[in-house]
Scaffold this active site. Sequence first.
Site, PDB file in Angstrom:
ATOM      1  N   HIS A 199     -12.176  -4.851   5.007  1.00 18.43           N
ATOM      2  CA  HIS A 199     -10.736  -4.934   5.302  1.00 18.43           C
ATOM      3  C   HIS A 199     -10.542  -5.193   6.797  1.00 18.43           C
ATOM      4  O   HIS A 199     -11.179  -4.556   7.628  1.00 18.43           O
ATOM      5  CB  HIS A 199     -10.034  -3.620   4.942  1.00 18.43           C
ATOM      6  CG  HIS A 199      -9.736  -3.478   3.476  1.00 18.43           C
ATOM      7  ND1 HIS A 199     -10.133  -2.392   2.737  1.00 18.43           N
ATOM      8  CD2 HIS A 199      -9.077  -4.286   2.619  1.00 18.43           C
ATOM      9  CE1 HIS A 199      -9.722  -2.545   1.492  1.00 18.43           C
ATOM     10  NE2 HIS A 199      -9.087  -3.670   1.393  1.00 18.43           N
ATOM     11  N   GLY A 200      -9.641  -6.104   7.114  1.00 20.52           N
ATOM     12  CA  GLY A 200      -9.320  -6.380   8.514  1.00 20.52           C
ATOM     13  C   GLY A 200     -10.041  -7.614   9.030  1.00 20.52           C
ATOM     14  O   GLY A 200     -10.841  -8.225   8.321  1.00 20.52           O
TER      15      GLY A 200
ATOM     16  N   SER B 258       0.870  -1.181   0.000  1.00 23.28           N
ATOM     17  CA  SER B 258       0.000   0.000   0.000  1.00 23.28           C
ATOM     18  C   SER B 258       0.906   1.230   0.000  1.00 23.28           C
ATOM     19  O   SER B 258       2.136   1.101   0.099  1.00 23.28           O
ATOM     20  CB  SER B 258      -0.877   0.004   1.259  1.00 23.28           C
ATOM     21  OG  SER B 258      -0.031   0.174   2.390  1.00 23.28           O
TER      22      SER B 258
ATOM     23  N   ASP C 230      -0.627  -1.502  -4.156  1.00 24.51           N
ATOM     24  CA  ASP C 230      -1.970  -1.759  -3.622  1.00 24.51           C
ATOM     25  C   ASP C 230      -2.629  -0.462  -3.116  1.00 24.51           C
ATOM     26  O   ASP C 230      -1.988   0.338  -2.430  1.00 24.51           O
ATOM     27  CB  ASP C 230      -1.816  -2.766  -2.469  1.00 24.51           C
ATOM     28  CG  ASP C 230      -3.117  -3.438  -2.096  1.00 24.51           C
ATOM     29  OD1 ASP C 230      -4.021  -3.494  -2.946  1.00 24.51           O
ATOM     30  OD2 ASP C 230      -3.221  -3.917  -0.946  1.00 24.51           O
ATOM     31  N   HIS C 231      -3.891  -0.278  -3.416  1.00 26.60           N
ATOM     32  CA  HIS C 231      -4.666   0.890  -2.944  1.00 26.60           C
ATOM     33  C   HIS C 231      -3.894   2.208  -3.050  1.00 26.60           C
ATOM     34  O   HIS C 231      -3.717   2.930  -2.052  1.00 26.60           O
ATOM     35  CB  HIS C 231      -5.114   0.704  -1.487  1.00 26.60           C
ATOM     36  CG  HIS C 231      -6.119  -0.398  -1.313  1.00 26.60           C
ATOM     37  ND1 HIS C 231      -7.409  -0.301  -1.767  1.00 26.60           N
ATOM     38  CD2 HIS C 231      -6.005  -1.627  -0.753  1.00 26.60           C
ATOM     39  CE1 HIS C 231      -8.055  -1.432  -1.477  1.00 26.60           C
ATOM     40  NE2 HIS C 231      -7.221  -2.250  -0.875  1.00 26.60           N
TER      41      HIS C 231
ATOM     42  N   ASP D 140      -6.864   3.319  -6.831  1.00 25.88           N
ATOM     43  CA  ASP D 140      -8.069   3.255  -6.002  1.00 25.88           C
ATOM     44  C   ASP D 140      -8.661   4.652  -5.774  1.00 25.88           C
ATOM     45  O   ASP D 140      -8.304   5.346  -4.825  1.00 25.88           O
ATOM     46  CB  ASP D 140      -7.723   2.581  -4.660  1.00 25.88           C
ATOM     47  CG  ASP D 140      -8.932   2.481  -3.734  1.00 25.88           C
ATOM     48  OD1 ASP D 140     -10.028   2.930  -4.123  1.00 25.88           O
ATOM     49  OD2 ASP D 140      -8.763   1.960  -2.616  1.00 25.88           O
TER      50      ASP D 140
ATOM     51  N   GLU E  32     -11.206   0.275  -8.501  1.00 26.89           N
ATOM     52  CA  GLU E  32     -12.091  -0.139  -7.394  1.00 26.89           C
ATOM     53  C   GLU E  32     -13.392   0.631  -7.473  1.00 26.89           C
ATOM     54  O   GLU E  32     -13.400   1.853  -7.663  1.00 26.89           O
ATOM     55  CB  GLU E  32     -11.379   0.086  -6.051  1.00 26.89           C
ATOM     56  CG  GLU E  32     -12.217  -0.354  -4.859  1.00 26.89           C
ATOM     57  CD  GLU E  32     -11.390  -0.683  -3.613  1.00 26.89           C
ATOM     58  OE1 GLU E  32     -10.202  -1.069  -3.755  1.00 26.89           O
ATOM     59  OE2 GLU E  32     -11.942  -0.566  -2.504  1.00 26.89           O
TER      60      GLU E  32
ATOM     61  N   ASN F 135      -3.985  -9.425   4.123  1.00 29.65           N
ATOM     62  CA  ASN F 135      -2.983  -8.611   4.803  1.00 29.65           C
ATOM     63  C   ASN F 135      -3.039  -8.835   6.320  1.00 29.65           C
ATOM     64  O   ASN F 135      -2.078  -9.305   6.928  1.00 29.65           O
ATOM     65  CB  ASN F 135      -3.184  -7.123   4.459  1.00 29.65           C
ATOM     66  CG  ASN F 135      -1.997  -6.276   4.876  1.00 29.65           C
ATOM     67  OD1 ASN F 135      -1.058  -6.766   5.497  1.00 29.65           O
ATOM     68  ND2 ASN F 135      -2.014  -5.002   4.548  1.00 29.65           N
TER      69      ASN F 135
HETATM   70  O1  G3H Z   1      -5.526  -4.767  -0.113  1.00 32.23           O
HETATM   71  C1  G3H Z   1      -5.367  -5.431   0.926  1.00 32.23           C
HETATM   72  C2  G3H Z   1      -6.351  -6.439   1.336  1.00 32.23           C
HETATM   73  O2  G3H Z   1      -7.600  -6.134   0.850  1.00 32.23           O
HETATM   74  C3  G3H Z   1      -6.215  -6.840   2.750  1.00 32.23           C
HETATM   75  O3  G3H Z   1      -7.387  -7.150   3.458  1.00 32.23           O
HETATM   76  O4  G3H Z   1      -6.378  -7.006   5.722  1.00 32.23           O
HETATM   77  O5  G3H Z   1      -8.652  -7.945   5.384  1.00 32.23           O
HETATM   78  O6  G3H Z   1      -6.670  -9.197   4.639  1.00 32.23           O
HETATM   79  P1  G3H Z   1      -7.256  -7.849   4.883  1.00 32.23           P
HETATM   80 ZN    ZN Z   2      -7.629  -4.103  -0.147  1.00 26.33          ZN
END
Ligand code: G3H
Ligand code: ZN
Length: 288
Positions: free
Chosen positions: A181-182, A47, A79-80, A101, A133, A236
């Site tokens: 996310h998370g 990211s 990423d993002h 994104d 996205e 992540n």
């Molecule tokens: O771009 C990163 C992912 O979408 C990570 O998602 O932290 O829920 O695994 P996560």
């Molecule tokens: Zn993501």
Amino acid sequence: MMIKDYLKNTIDNKWALGHFNFSEDDALRAIVESAAELKTPIFVGTSENERKHIGIKEAVALVKAFREEFGIPIFLNADHHKNFESVKEAIDAGYDAILADFSALPFEENVKMTRQSVEYAKSRNPDIIVEGELGYVRGESKIQTEVIEIKPEDLTKPEEAAQFVKETGVDLLAPAVGNIHGIVTNSPETIDVQRISDIKKAIGPDIYLVLHGGSGLSELEFKNAIEAGISMVHINTEIRVAFTESLRKTLEEMPEETTPYKVMSPSVDAMKKVIAEKLRIFGSVNRL
Ligand code: G3H
Ligand code: ZN
């Protein structure tokens, strides 16, 4: 095989590429070693903040070195990336893929900025893969105890997805389909599988879907999502948690230890365990 060949293969044979984030070289090593042991192509991503930590040139150079050492396809994704300047920097630095994104912007603005990113990317590197996205994927990559409520308007609409991919020229699309996310501990995270297949139908066979927010989802949810048309899954938080939980434990167990590689090594193993488990679930093993 090129990235596009692997993407086509995911649809033909119903599996998904794994995408894992890193911000330092131990996580990158864990991802690459797991992928090499399981003979799978792999996406690694930074990211904007992760990239800041490791350094953009360093990320590109490390991935190149790992590719040479392990001989497997490793694709580096920005990423993002949420502003055009950082998108440009990643393209210029030699990333293989970018997620432009602009999903926080209204539809027309998102289209405009994403299209601009696609045009710049392809002018610099015709083989680069660009992801856009659409919709609102809530949360961030950490353990989230607060209640996160997904609103109906957050979710990606198939007809808007079709218009978005047509007007932007993206190769990949990250939709909002109930994913967060998370790791959520106090909110339901249910994947709308029907929506995935409706979006896939609407965008057509040559544009591929990416499931973000993979941490915390069950094996069955991944399998259903892949069956419905997901080609790549992002993970992540689960590796972040494996890393830090193991590090805390090691430091407690070895209070006298001062050699960094000795305290880090159990964390690499802990991350590798998580990564290998996901790659097996995604059906990515032996796909070189
Ligand atoms: O771009 C990163 C992912 O979408 C990570 O998602 O932290 O829920 O695994 P996560
Ligand atoms: Zn993501």
